[in-house]
Design an enzyme around this catalytic site. Structure first.
Site, PDB file in Angstrom:
ATOM      1  N   ASP A 116       1.002  -1.182  -0.022  1.00  0.00           N
ATOM      2  CA  ASP A 116       0.033   0.109  -0.084  1.00  0.00           C
ATOM      3  C   ASP A 116       0.859   1.207   0.013  1.00  0.00           C
ATOM      4  O   ASP A 116       0.448   2.136   0.887  1.00  0.00           O
ATOM      5  CB  ASP A 116      -0.899   0.103   1.171  1.00  0.00           C
ATOM      6  CG  ASP A 116      -2.338  -0.772   0.887  1.00  0.00           C
ATOM      7  OD1 ASP A 116      -2.274  -1.744   0.021  1.00  0.00           O
ATOM      8  OD2 ASP A 116      -3.104  -0.930   1.637  1.00  0.00           O
TER       9      ASP A 116
ATOM     10  N   HIS B 179      -3.865  -2.308  -2.177  1.00  0.00           N
ATOM     11  CA  HIS B 179      -3.999  -1.159  -3.219  1.00  0.00           C
ATOM     12  C   HIS B 179      -3.220  -1.512  -4.570  1.00  0.00           C
ATOM     13  O   HIS B 179      -3.631  -1.232  -5.711  1.00  0.00           O
ATOM     14  CB  HIS B 179      -3.432   0.062  -2.607  1.00  0.00           C
ATOM     15  CG  HIS B 179      -4.643   0.632  -1.680  1.00  0.00           C
ATOM     16  ND1 HIS B 179      -5.482   1.704  -2.013  1.00  0.00           N
ATOM     17  CD2 HIS B 179      -4.940   0.235  -0.369  1.00  0.00           C
ATOM     18  CE1 HIS B 179      -6.266   2.016  -1.005  1.00  0.00           C
ATOM     19  NE2 HIS B 179      -5.984   1.047   0.032  1.00  0.00           N
TER      20      HIS B 179
END
Length: 172
Positions: free
Chosen positions: A54, A81
């Site tokens: 992330d 992500h």
């Protein structure tokens, strides 16, 4: 270690020449990272920085965060992500699914750039193992419910959830 296993787990020797640091969800906040590295007097020739994933989305500098992948001292595990970014680049998810969690920055990328970023990120492992024995620690984005032997054998699904940062500092 064969290429297929590396997709899941990357192994690193203990850093006897310098220090190892671990950073949680960076989310494109590269200014804050530079500040923190200066505070600890990070030395790029000897020290290493491990990321639990992330490192993109939400912050002001996701492209600068992606550029960290080119630094010889930066070692990232793939987070949720980055997994979403790859799914959008592959057409598995629409951009509108990524926007609410911070992916709107990608709309401004030149044509084909997202696909190139995804190709690079796709090669990253889900976990990194540093050292051995009592000097071992694991860096991964999601909690891993197996033991070290299972992690080392990469006996898990690449599509397993990668939610919640984790630094596994179990000994031995």
């Amino acid at each position: 270690m064969n290429e297929a296993s590396y997709r899941f787990v990357a192994f690193h020797p203990w850093n006897d020449a310098g220090r190892d640091f671990v950073v949680g969800d960076l989310h494109g906040c590269t200014d804050a990272l530079r500040y923190l590295l200066a505070q600890v007097k990070f030395h790029a020739a000897h020290d290493r920085l491990f990321s639990v994933g992330d490192w993109i989305d939400r912050g002001d500098h996701p492209v600068e965060a992606l550029a960290l992948l080119d630094m010889p001292w930066f070692f990232a595990a793939k987070g949720n992500h980055e997994a979403v970014m790859c799914d959008v680049a592959d057409g598995v998810l629409p951009q509108t699914a990524w926007d609410p969690i911070g992916g709107a920055w990608a709309r401004a990328l030149p044509a084909g750039m997202l696909i190139r970023y995804a190709a690079r990120v796709r090669r990253l492992p889900l976990a990194r193992v540093i050292g051995t024995g009592a000097r071992r620690f694991n860096v991964l984005h999601a909690e891993f419910f197996g033991d070290d032997l299972t992690l080392d054998a990469a006996q898990f699904d690449e599509r397993a959830p990668v939610m919640g940062a984790a630094i596994d500092c179990r000994r031995g």
